[in-house]
Design a protein around this motif. Sequence first.
Motif, short mmCIF file in Angstrom:
data_model
loop_
_atom_site.label_atom_id
_atom_site.label_comp_id
_atom_site.label_asym_id
_atom_site.label_seq_id
_atom_site.Cartn_x
_atom_site.Cartn_y
_atom_site.Cartn_z
N ALA A 216 0.84 -1.20 0.00
CA ALA A 216 0.00 0.00 0.00
C ALA A 216 0.87 1.25 0.00
CB ALA A 216 -0.92 -0.01 1.21
N ARG A 217 0.61 2.14 -0.96
CA ARG A 217 1.36 3.40 -1.07
C ARG A 217 0.43 4.62 -1.11
NH1 ARG A 217 4.56 0.30 0.12
NH2 ARG A 217 6.56 -0.25 -0.82
N TYR A 218 -0.79 4.44 -1.57
CA TYR A 218 -1.71 5.55 -1.74
C TYR A 218 -3.09 5.14 -1.24
CZ TYR A 218 1.83 7.60 -4.79
OH TYR A 218 2.99 8.13 -5.29
N VAL A 219 -3.94 6.16 -1.04
CA VAL A 219 -5.32 5.93 -0.63
C VAL A 219 -6.23 6.71 -1.58
CG1 VAL A 219 -7.00 6.05 1.25
CG2 VAL A 219 -4.57 5.75 1.77
N THR A 220 -7.23 6.02 -2.14
CA THR A 220 -8.21 6.64 -3.03
C THR A 220 -9.55 6.77 -2.32
OG1 THR A 220 -7.18 5.58 -4.94
CG2 THR A 220 -9.39 6.46 -5.25
N PHE A 221 -10.19 7.93 -2.47
CA PHE A 221 -11.50 8.19 -1.87
C PHE A 221 -12.51 8.36 -3.00
CE2 PHE A 221 -8.12 9.73 0.78
CZ PHE A 221 -8.44 9.24 2.04
N THR A 222 -13.55 7.53 -2.98
CA THR A 222 -14.60 7.58 -3.99
C THR A 222 -15.88 8.06 -3.33
OG1 THR A 222 -13.61 5.72 -5.17
CG2 THR A 222 -15.88 6.29 -5.73
N THR A 223 -16.53 9.05 -3.94
CA THR A 223 -17.75 9.61 -3.36
C THR A 223 -18.97 9.03 -4.07
OG1 THR A 223 -17.71 11.52 -4.85
CG2 THR A 223 -16.49 11.71 -2.79
N LEU A 224 -20.12 9.28 -3.49
CA LEU A 224 -21.37 8.71 -3.98
C LEU A 224 -21.63 9.08 -5.43
CD1 LEU A 224 -24.07 7.21 -3.30
CD2 LEU A 224 -25.00 9.47 -2.73
N MET A 225 -22.04 8.10 -6.23
CA MET A 225 -22.49 8.34 -7.59
C MET A 225 -23.97 8.00 -7.65
SD MET A 225 -21.85 9.33 -10.63
CE MET A 225 -22.66 9.26 -12.21
N ASP A 226 -24.82 9.02 -7.65
CA ASP A 226 -26.26 8.82 -7.66
C ASP A 226 -26.92 10.13 -8.10
OD1 ASP A 226 -28.98 8.49 -7.16
OD2 ASP A 226 -28.68 7.33 -5.33
N PRO A 227 -27.19 10.28 -9.41
CA PRO A 227 -27.75 11.55 -9.90
C PRO A 227 -29.09 11.92 -9.31
CG PRO A 227 -26.83 10.26 -11.71
CD PRO A 227 -26.86 9.36 -10.51
N GLU A 228 -29.83 10.96 -8.75
CA GLU A 228 -31.10 11.32 -8.12
C GLU A 228 -30.85 12.01 -6.78
OE1 GLU A 228 -33.83 8.11 -7.81
OE2 GLU A 228 -33.93 7.77 -9.99
N GLN A 229 -29.88 11.52 -6.03
CA GLN A 229 -29.55 12.16 -4.75
C GLN A 229 -28.63 13.37 -4.94
OE1 GLN A 229 -28.88 9.87 -1.12
NE2 GLN A 229 -28.82 8.02 -2.38
N LEU A 230 -27.85 13.34 -6.00
CA LEU A 230 -26.90 14.41 -6.27
C LEU A 230 -27.19 14.95 -7.67
CD1 LEU A 230 -23.72 12.60 -4.91
CD2 LEU A 230 -25.00 14.43 -3.77
N PRO A 231 -28.19 15.83 -7.79
CA PRO A 231 -28.66 16.26 -9.11
C PRO A 231 -27.60 16.96 -9.94
CG PRO A 231 -29.70 17.54 -7.36
CD PRO A 231 -29.01 16.40 -6.69
N GLY A 232 -26.56 17.50 -9.31
CA GLY A 232 -25.49 18.10 -10.09
C GLY A 232 -24.77 17.10 -10.97
N GLN A 233 -24.85 15.82 -10.63
CA GLN A 233 -24.21 14.79 -11.45
C GLN A 233 -24.96 14.53 -12.76
OE1 GLN A 233 -23.94 11.47 -8.71
NE2 GLN A 233 -21.92 12.09 -8.00
N GLN A 234 -26.12 15.15 -12.90
CA GLN A 234 -26.84 15.04 -14.16
C GLN A 234 -26.21 15.92 -15.24
OE1 GLN A 234 -31.01 15.80 -13.35
NE2 GLN A 234 -30.99 14.46 -11.56
N ARG A 235 -25.28 16.77 -14.84
CA ARG A 235 -24.58 17.64 -15.77
C ARG A 235 -23.12 17.21 -15.84
NH1 ARG A 235 -25.76 23.63 -13.71
NH2 ARG A 235 -24.77 24.11 -15.70
N PRO A 236 -22.55 17.09 -17.04
CA PRO A 236 -21.19 16.57 -17.18
C PRO A 236 -20.12 17.64 -16.93
CG PRO A 236 -22.09 17.01 -19.34
CD PRO A 236 -23.20 17.32 -18.35
N VAL A 237 -20.25 18.37 -15.83
CA VAL A 237 -19.26 19.40 -15.56
C VAL A 237 -17.93 18.81 -15.09
CG1 VAL A 237 -20.96 21.20 -15.10
CG2 VAL A 237 -20.18 19.74 -13.22
#
Length: 329
Positions: free
Chosen positions: A178-199
């Motif tokens: 182990a050398r690094y740590v990756t953090f992945t956040t929620l992917m859910d456009p219904e809960q996170l409506p900003g994800q409906q836009r490909p910004v």
Amino acid sequence: MSDKPPVEPPGSEITSERLYLRRRDFLRNAGLFTGTAAAVAGGLYLLTRKQRRFMDAYVPDAGAVTGPVVKAKGAFDTDEPRTPYEDVTTYNNFYELGLDKEDPARLAHYLKPRPWTVTVDGEVHEPKTVDIDQLLSWFTMEERVYRMRCVEAWSMVIPWLGFPLAALLSRVKPTSHARYVTFTTLMDPEQLPGQQRPVLDWPYLEGLRLDEAMHPLTFMAMGLYGKQLPAQNGAPLRLVVPWKYGFKGGKSIVRISLTRTMPLTTWNMAAPHEYGFYANVNPAVTHPRWSQATERRIGDFERRPTLPFNGYGEQVAHLYAGMDLRENF
């Protein structure tokens, strides 16, 4: 990075709130704003009557964090005045909930922080998937009063509640690879409506070196001001790394993975010449479109000098001994 001295804007050039330059300007008008104009990216913000009404309408009083809480002054706490709860919860960058500063609080009701699970896996001996409330029960919540410095050149002082990331990583027992740590956040456009836009390329990804992640300052926040973490601030779990620019702090985290290689990170992929992997607060490294030499504390009239490593250099500078911090920005 440019070696030119930073240019500070005269007071007459400070724009209104609606005209603030933000990182989204890169997404909409890449290259249009340079030099002095972009230096006001994090200009003056004052809580007005309109914003107080906004607070009353969109930010319900969050419940207290259940379980034991340690609020004794910590070794790394700052004595600087805390940014008011109203500002911390209504002036946010959380593009998954919208591009404007008020959007996250206005749209926060879409995000449901229960039920929620977090997976910790990768280069570990004991991977786990844990319910957020079980995770809460594993640790005594500590209060940490940290400075928070945004890459847009505004800052806050926030009393977080949470636990050291090192305590969680120790439970899963990292392997020798182990050398690094990756953090992945929620992917859910219904809960996170900003994800409906490909910004941006969703989901939001961030990363740290393992030694950065294991540092005592690195913190997993589940609350602030003694209350549960509001959705607009990254409920139910977010990363806080106080010596780095705020975009390193992934919100609404669902997965933490230990890896052998440096992970991809969202803003570095979107604009590698503007946002490096390390993102250490460094007043000597000028953002291509504005100076980082000064900052404006939310609620203040005057700008103040930006502190190297956001004032935590004594604790973390050794992590970067021998590195060129202009190249590894």
